[in-house]
Design a protein around this motif. Structure first.
Motif, short mmCIF file in Angstrom:
data_model
loop_
_atom_site.label_atom_id
_atom_site.label_comp_id
_atom_site.label_asym_id
_atom_site.label_seq_id
_atom_site.Cartn_x
_atom_site.Cartn_y
_atom_site.Cartn_z
N LYS A 101 -16.79 -4.30 1.96
CA LYS A 101 -16.99 -2.93 0.64
C LYS A 101 -18.58 -2.75 0.73
N ARG A 146 0.94 4.98 -0.05
CA ARG A 146 -0.69 6.35 0.69
C ARG A 146 0.36 7.84 0.90
N GLN A 157 -12.38 1.66 -2.43
CA GLN A 157 -11.26 1.57 -2.30
C GLN A 157 -10.43 -0.60 -2.79
N GLY A 176 -15.50 6.80 1.16
CA GLY A 176 -14.61 5.82 0.40
C GLY A 176 -13.70 4.57 0.53
N VAL A 206 -3.75 -2.81 2.51
CA VAL A 206 -4.27 -1.37 3.10
C VAL A 206 -4.93 -1.21 4.24
N ASN A 262 0.85 -1.17 0.19
CA ASN A 262 0.10 0.22 0.20
C ASN A 262 1.05 1.54 0.09
#
Length: 346
Positions: A258, A133, A279, A275, A285, A131
Motif C-alpha cells: 500500500k 463488494r 483499503q 483507493g 481482496v 471480501n
C-alpha cells in the motif's frame, strides 16, 4: 460479471430468478424511452451512446449482441448485487462455487445484502479471508436480453461504454470454469473497444478518446502492480515458514504494498485505483483484482500482434482457446508461435 444460478441451493435460485424477473419485467425499449420529453439532455445523450455502442459491438467487432442493451430497466436501489469472494489465508487461490451451466466460478452474487453477509460469516467461520463488494451490472451470457440498468446512467460516457462492451463480450466468449480468463479478457475487450469506438466517433485525440486511453493505461499499470504483490505473497506462502510466521509476514507485505502504490501515484491523485492504499487487504481482496486483471499485458500483446485490430484479436483469441485447454496458456502459446514466425522472417 456473469450472472449465474446455483445448482446447489433452490432458495438461492428462487430469489435470483425473482429479482432477475423484476428487472426483465421493467424493460422498455431505449428507442421508445429516449422520446420522453422530461429526460435530461445528458441522459438522452447517454442512451443514444449505448445504442451506438451496441451497433459498433455488433457490426465492427462481431460481438453476439442479440437484444442486450437495446432496452432500459429502472432499478430502485443503488447497489444491484452483492458479490462474495473468499480465499485461504495462506494461499492466493480463490474459493470457488459451482453453478449450473457455467461451472466453477471464483465469486458468488446475491441480490440481498443480508444473504451475502451470511455467506461471508459462513466462510469466515471456516477460516477463509473474505471480501464483499457491490456490482453495478451483470451478464446473463445471452440467455436473456440484458437491459441497461438505470443506475448505470450515473457513469460518465467512457466508463458507461466500457462497461457495456465488457458485458456484451461475455455474450461472445465465455469459457465454463475459467473465471479469471473470462473477466480479464472481457476487461481487455471492454477497454480496447471503448478506445476504438471513441476514436471513430469523436476523433483521434478527442477528450473521450484520451480518457479511454488513460483508463486502459491505469488498468494495466495497476494490474501489473497487483501481479508483483501476488508474486511476493506466492513466494512467502510457498516457503517452509510456519503458518503463524506467514500470517505475520503477509501483513508486512500488505503494508509495504500500500505504501509503494501510494508512492507510485503520488503525483496522480485522480488515478482510478487511488483507493488501494487506504483499503484493508487480505487474500480475498487481492483475488478480486487478480480475477479481473490477470495478464492484461498479455492481451495487449495479442492486440499488437494482430495489427491493433480488435476484431481480429478476438477471433484469434477464440480460436486459440477452442480446444478446451487452459485458456491463458493457449493464448501465450499463440503469441510464442507468432513471435517465432516473426523471428524467422527477419
Amino acid at each position: 460479471m456473469a450472472s449465474m444460478l446455483s445448482a446447489c441451493s433452490p432458495f438461492y435460485v428462487i430469489r435470483a430468478a425473482y429479482e432477475e424477473g423484476k428487472i426483465l419485467w421493467r424493460r422498455e425499449p431505449i428507442a421508445d424511452f429516449i422520446q420522453n420529453p422530461e429526460l435530461a439532455p445528458d441522459t438522452q445523450e447517454k442512451l443514444r451512446l449505448v445504442l451506438a455502442v451496441r451497433d459498433y459491438a455488433r457490426d465492427a467487432l462481431q460481438f453476439n449482441v442479440g437484444g442486450s442493451y437495446a432496452s432500459y430497466s429502472y432499478v430502485d436501489r443503488p447497489d444491484l448485487t452483492y458479490v462474495v469472494l473468499a480465499a485461504p489465508k495462506t494461499e492466493l487461490r480463490p474459493y470457488t462455487w459451482w453453478f449450473l451451466i457455467v461451472g466453477s466460478v471464483p465469486y458468488k452474487g446475491y441480490f440481498s445484502k443480508k444473504d451475502a453477509e451470511a455467506e461471508i460469516e459462513r466462510l469466515k467461520s471456516e477460516g477463509y479471508d473474505t471480501n464483499l463488494r457491490t456490482s453495478a451490472a451483470f451478464s446473463t451470457l445471452g440467455w436473456f436480453d440484458d437491459p441497461l440498468l438505470s443506475h448505470l446512467l450515473n457513469y460518465d460516457k467512457v466508463l458507461l461504454s466500457e462497461l457495456v462492451f465488457h458485458e456484451l463480450f461475455h455474450n461472445t466468449l465465455y469459457i465454463n470454469g475459467a473465471g479469471a480468463f473470462n473477466e480479464s479478457s472481457a476487461n481487455f475487450a471492454g477497454h480496447r473497444a471503448a478506445i476504438d469506438f471513441f476514436r471513430q466517433r469523436f476523433g483521434e485525440g478527442s477528450a473521450e478518446h484520451q480518457r479511454a486511453l488513460l483508463l486502459w493505461e491505469e488498468e494495466r499499470e495497476f494490474g501489473a502492480f497487483i501481479a508483483e504483490v501476488a508474486r511476493t505473497l506466492g513466494e512467502l506462502y510457498g516457503s517452509d515458514l510456519s503458518r503463524e510466521d506467514k500470517l505475520r509476514l503477509r501483513e508486512e507485505v500488505f503494508s509495504r504494498s500500500k505504501a509503494e502504490w501510494s508512492r507510485r501515484i503520488a503525483d496522480r491523485p485522480a488515478h482510478r485505483f487511488r483507493g488501494f492504499s487506504r483499503q484493508p487487504l487480505n487474500n480475498a481482496v487481492l483475488m478480486h483484482y487478480i480475477v479481473y486483471m490477470k495478464d492484461l499485458d498479455m492481451f495487449e500483446s495479442l492486440y499488437q500482434a494482430c495489427g491493433r485490430n480488435l476484431r481480429r484479436t478476438i477471433g484469434v483469441m477464440r480460436a486459440a482457446v477452442e480446444n478446451k485447454g487452459e485458456p491463458f496458456e493457449a493464448v501465450r502459446a499463440w503469441l510464442d508461435k507468432a513471435g517465432d514466425r516473426t523471428t524467422a522472417l527477419q
